[in-house]
Each structure stands twice: as structure tokens, then as C-alpha cells.
Scaffold this motif. Sequence first.
Motif, short mmCIF file in Angstrom:
data_model
loop_
_atom_site.label_atom_id
_atom_site.label_comp_id
_atom_site.label_asym_id
_atom_site.label_seq_id
_atom_site.Cartn_x
_atom_site.Cartn_y
_atom_site.Cartn_z
N ALA A 276 29.90 40.06 37.20
CA ALA A 276 30.21 38.99 38.16
C ALA A 276 29.58 37.67 37.77
O ALA A 276 30.12 36.60 38.06
CB ALA A 276 29.76 39.41 39.56
N ARG B 185 35.23 41.24 36.15
CA ARG B 185 35.13 42.45 36.94
C ARG B 185 34.72 43.60 36.02
O ARG B 185 34.68 43.46 34.79
CB ARG B 185 36.46 42.77 37.61
N SER C 38 28.41 45.85 37.61
CA SER C 38 29.25 44.94 38.39
C SER C 38 28.54 43.61 38.63
O SER C 38 29.17 42.54 38.62
CB SER C 38 29.61 45.59 39.73
#
Length: 273
Positions: free
Chosen positions: A224, A229, A220
Motif C-alpha cells: 500500500a 495491492r 499488504s
Amino acid sequence: MTSTLPAPLDVKLMNLTASVLFSGCVLLVLAAGVWWVMRYPGFAIARIVVQGELVHNNAVTLRANVAPHLAGNFFTVDLQAARKAFEQVPWVRRAQVRRVYPGSLRVELQEHDAVAYWGPESGSAMVNSEGEVFEANVGDVEQEGLPRLQGPAGKSAEVLQMYGLLQPVFEPLGAELDELELTGRGGWRVRLDSDAVIELGGGTPQEVVQRTQRFTRTLSQVAAQYGRRVDALESADLRHSGGYALRLRGVATVIPDAAGAVAGATGGVRRRR
């Protein structure tokens, strides 16, 4: 002092003849008794009682399908052959058959508890909760969302065990394992419900799980950095030493010679052209 004279030859022959005739009569009586027992209607199998938690079969259908394959009566029926006949019925994993006087057979059945599909989508094989492969009509499967497992013959239990170890690792990402494959070279490959394919590599189960955990903990954060996502993941390769390579929608990554703190743990990143 008296001495016993040997019996005359004709007496010996008469005694031998009487013994042979008596033995023959006994055998005939026994044969007649067996014949009578096998054919006497009162000894026929009058009832087959089926017990067990049946989901994909019912007692009426089972009796109708198996009864024609049972030879003999209550006393002469081959219980092992009867057991095998019941175990040939789809979804039946194990059967225990015993006689219950008078004239009944009691059958205790255990059905397969399907937990995954096995092999290619064109096949009809499944894996039960014991890791055993069995053939079934896929249309009879009531559970939804079962994963598909693949691997060499005889490895179904190992693949199922690995699935149980890996599925919780992906849960923090909100992802589920749709497919898990043990390749012929001993490597592991997963396909998530998002259709992303991840090469996990080989090694002991602990090594594979640890690599996967490092991947899920950092994915994640890496995504980012590029405005993506986790569900943007298309593929990943964890077989690289010291990191991994991944592909996000619109972004590809490779392992560079030098990288920053995050990339050093996870693999470098570059934009796709």
C-alpha cells in the motif's frame, strides 16, 4: 527262556519291498488327487467379487484385466500373487484377496486419494493423502486445482505436510499455493496462483511457517505504501536476516542498512528504474 531269532534276509527284503511299493502307491494316489483337484472344473474360480469405493476403476474392467493373470483354481490359486496383480492396476493402492467357498474370490480394494501432482509437469506421478507417490493417468484426475509438489525422492510425505502448514498462512492474502518445492539444499519455494514466486528458506517447519506469517501479515501494508495491492506481488525472498526483499509490479525492494519502522520489519523498498 526263549530268544527271538533274526528274520531271514529274504523276509527282510520282502518287507522292505512291500513298504516301498506301499509308499509309492500312496504318493501316486496323492499325486493323482492333486492332479484331479487342479483340473476338476467344479473347483474353478467361478466368480471374483470386487468391493470398495471405486472412483477410477470398475469391477467389470478389473476382473477382465486381472483374471488372465490368476493361475490355478479355488484351492491352488496364489492369493499373494492375486493381490499383487490387483495392485498393479492404475489407481489401486491396496488389495486384500480371500477365498469364499464355493468357487469365489472376494477382493477388497482401496484406491489412491490424489491430493497433489508430484514432480515436473511432464510427469505422471501424483501424491495421495498418505504422502505416497504413485503413477496415474493424469487425464483421469477429476479434482480441479490440485497443487504441484516437488522434492527429492522419498520426501513426498514431508512436502505434503509442509503444504498443509503453509496453505492456511496465505489464505488471508486471498492466495493459494499452486506449487511447493523442497530444493536439494533443504530450502522451500512456493508459487502462488497469481504466479508469484516466494523463496521461504530452510529451517524447521515452525521456523519456515513463522517467517511466512511475518511476511503475509506485513505484505499488504508494504504494498500500500507504493500504491500497490497484494496481487501486484511478483516475487519475494524471505531468506534475508531480519527482513525480506520483494518485487511488486513497477516496484522493487532491497534490505537497506537503515530503514523505517515498517521497513525495519519487512525490508526496505526502492522503485524500479
